[in-house]
Design an enzyme around this catalytic site. Structure first.
Site, short mmCIF file in Angstrom:
data_model
loop_
_atom_site.label_atom_id
_atom_site.label_comp_id
_atom_site.label_asym_id
_atom_site.label_seq_id
_atom_site.Cartn_x
_atom_site.Cartn_y
_atom_site.Cartn_z
N GLN A 23 0.74 -0.94 -0.09
CA GLN A 23 0.26 -0.11 -0.06
C GLN A 23 0.64 0.91 0.13
OE1 GLN A 23 -2.61 -1.67 3.31
NE2 GLN A 23 -4.23 -0.32 2.23
N ARG A 80 4.25 -0.62 12.42
CA ARG A 80 4.43 -1.34 12.22
C ARG A 80 4.36 -1.48 10.80
NH1 ARG A 80 -1.72 -4.30 11.77
NH2 ARG A 80 -0.99 -6.95 10.34
N HIS A 124 1.26 -9.52 4.26
CA HIS A 124 0.44 -8.55 4.50
C HIS A 124 -0.71 -8.52 2.82
CE1 HIS A 124 -2.09 -4.69 6.77
NE2 HIS A 124 -2.67 -4.98 5.54
N ASN A 168 -1.02 -10.70 8.01
CA ASN A 168 -2.27 -9.63 9.10
C ASN A 168 -3.89 -10.31 8.16
OD1 ASN A 168 -2.81 -7.05 8.90
ND2 ASN A 168 -4.34 -7.46 7.10
N GLU A 169 -4.78 -10.59 8.80
CA GLU A 169 -6.07 -10.61 9.04
C GLU A 169 -5.79 -11.87 7.50
OE1 GLU A 169 -7.91 -6.20 8.94
OE2 GLU A 169 -8.16 -6.94 7.06
N ASN A 290 -7.25 -6.36 14.40
CA ASN A 290 -7.76 -5.44 14.10
C ASN A 290 -9.05 -4.81 13.88
OD1 ASN A 290 -5.00 -5.04 13.50
ND2 ASN A 290 -5.54 -6.07 10.99
N TYR A 292 -12.76 -2.29 13.05
CA TYR A 292 -12.58 -1.35 12.54
C TYR A 292 -14.55 -0.95 12.82
CZ TYR A 292 -8.76 -1.26 9.94
OH TYR A 292 -7.18 -0.71 9.82
N GLU A 352 -4.47 -2.75 14.49
CA GLU A 352 -4.82 -1.59 13.71
C GLU A 352 -6.61 -0.49 14.28
OE1 GLU A 352 -5.99 -2.92 9.25
OE2 GLU A 352 -4.04 -3.99 9.01
N TRP A 399 -4.31 2.79 11.72
CA TRP A 399 -4.36 2.44 10.59
C TRP A 399 -4.99 3.49 10.17
CZ3 TRP A 399 -1.81 -0.90 8.39
CH2 TRP A 399 -2.33 -0.55 5.98
N GLU A 406 -5.19 2.14 -1.29
CA GLU A 406 -6.88 0.87 -0.54
C GLU A 406 -7.06 -0.09 -1.60
OE1 GLU A 406 -7.89 -0.33 2.40
OE2 GLU A 406 -6.77 1.12 2.84
N TRP A 407 -6.13 -0.90 -1.47
CA TRP A 407 -6.48 -2.49 -2.57
C TRP A 407 -7.29 -1.70 -3.44
CZ3 TRP A 407 -3.14 -4.95 -1.16
CH2 TRP A 407 -2.12 -4.76 0.33
#
Length: 449
Positions: A23, A80, A124, A168-169, A290, A292, A352, A399, A406-407
């Site tokens: 990213q 991180r 990631h 990650n995730e 993480n 959100y 995150e 984050w 952003e992906w």
């Protein structure tokens, strides 16, 4: 945002920010880096919201010194970042690519010189494309290749990285990348994507052993969690909520902590071999969380391929990503982890937490983002409330440091404490950067609070 002073956090609480390699780094072909699944995915028409790629991103690969200075100015105690597997092993196999590891060697040394703990995530989502070409995470051998990569990386950096994060995730990578096809590598397998879950977790367990062969630093995994809000009061609605909780929150946690995989309709455990669960349950030192937003769930419509339907949560304000802003969900989640796993739960770090808003510089070039300040204020208070409830939370990472690629949304969503003009690569700290700097400073011993 509360007008009350931010409560104090425990002595030694780790304050940090997070990023990921694909990213922000750019330099997609520099110094021998090979292609990742995201390089391939982003070149396919219609995959990325604005048609962009991460080939340049924030050019962190060439500007990391400037970014470390931003970290130092913020006053964080940890950073991180993720290591790009295709920089270390361009094809996903074989010896280390020395110039790729040299970059992370410089970054780690610069962080330590600034008195910032390097927190390195090994994966990631940027799988080397040659590994995807032979099956990717659907293929058991990828777990072994991941352990080899972990070994090479830790042999070089293990004496200086202060916390390792293996994956990650993995839920998001499985569901979005292999289940629904909206992330790389773009496969649409629904529940047939379960081998991706198992092989990621197997790779995690193998990587923990590889890391510990070279490093005495603690090892973690960073899981995405989402409290489930059932919308409806029927038995079918409640069963749908339980199924979603098993998929999102338990599938990547139960086996880590010595339990079997949770019961889930449509889950075929045929890929699990004897001894795999023991490897996956290799003890970890920290659980990365993480968070959100919560997820609304109700019973699935007839004929749905999934055992639940997702519904919007309209009783919360929304971010520019249209995610609900729910600090209470973080408090709830941390209590759920404690109550569900008890003594098996390791110490937690929030690895995150953040939000996207449409941040635009004013005529003077300043970037005010009061919505982000309110978001962070509420979530930090939720963390403090969980600590007061007895949850062992030892750190919090925002984050993200920088606005970034952003992906699948490309450059359309801004999560950063620092605004990035992608045309000029100019970095401008936002008002949230100044706010967080002051919160961190006030938390230090001797700050007078």
């Amino acid at each position: 945002m509360s007008t009350a002073p931010m409560p104090q956090f425990p002595t030694g609480f780790r304050w940090g920010v997070s990023t990921s390699a694909h990213q922000i780094e750019g330099a997609a072909t520099a110094d021998g880096r090979g292609p990742s699944i995201w390089d391939t995915f982003a070149r396919a028409p219609g995959r990325i919201g604005d048609g962009s790629t991460g080939a340049v991103a924030c050019d962190h690969y060439h500007r990391h010194t400037e970014d470390v200075a931003l970290l130092a100015g913020l006053g964080v105690s940890a950073y991180r970042f993720s290591i790009a597997w295709p920089r270390v092993q361009p094809t996903g196999t074989g010896p280390a690519n020395a110039p790729g590891l040299d970059f992370y060697d410089r970054l780690v040394d610069d962080l330590l010189a600034a008195d910032i703990d390097p927190v390195a995530t090994l994966y990631h989502w940027d799988l080397p494309q040659p590994l995807e070409d032979v099956g990717g995470w659907l293929h058991r051998d990828t777990a072994a290749r991941f352990a080899d990569y972990a070994d090479l990386t830790a042999a070089r950096l293990g004496d200086r990285v202060r916390l390792w994060i293996t994956l990650n995730e993995p839920f998001i990578h499985m569901s979005m990348g292999y289940g629904m096809g909206v992330h790389a590598p773009g496969r649409m397998l629904l529940f047939d994507a379960f081998p991706v879950a198992h092989h990621q977790l197997l790779g995690h367990g193998l990587a923990v052993a590889a890391l510990r062969a070279h490093s005495t630093s603690p090892v973690a995994i960073a899981n995405n969690y989402s409290p489930v809000r059932v919308r409806g009061d029927s038995d079918a609605d409640r069963a749908a909520g339980a199924a979603y909780e098993a998929l999102h929150n338990r599938l990547f946690t139960d086996p880590l902590l010595g339990l079997d995989y949770p019961e889930l309709p449509g889950l075929d455990l045929g890929v699990v071999r004897p001894g795999d669960l023991d490897t996956i349950a290799t003890p970890i030192d920290v659980l990365g969380v993480n968070y959100y937003n919560p997820t609304g769930v109700r019973a699935a419509e007839e004929g749905s391929p999934l055992p639940f339907d997702l519904v919007p949560l309209d009783d919360y304000p929304r971010t520019a990503f249209d995610w609900p802003v729910a600090p209470d969900g973080l408090h709830e989640l941390l209590g759920w982890l404690r109550d569900t796993y008890g003594d098996a739960l390791p110490p937690i770090e929030i690895t995150e937490n953040g939000c996207a808003y449409d941040d635009v510089p004013d005529p003077d070039g300043q970037v005010a983002d009061p919505e982000r300040i309110a978001y962070l204020d509420g979530h930090l208070r939720a963390v403090r409330a969980a600590i007061d409830d007895g949850v062992d939370v030892r750190g919090y990472f925002v984050w993200s440091l920088l606005d970034n690629w952003e992906w699948a949304e490309g450059f359309t969503k801004r999560f950063g404490l620092v605004h990035v003009d992608y045309a000029t690569q100019t970095r401008t700290p936002k008002s949230s950067y100044t706010w967080l700097r002051d919160v961190i400073a006030a938390s230090r011993p001797g700050s007078g609070r």
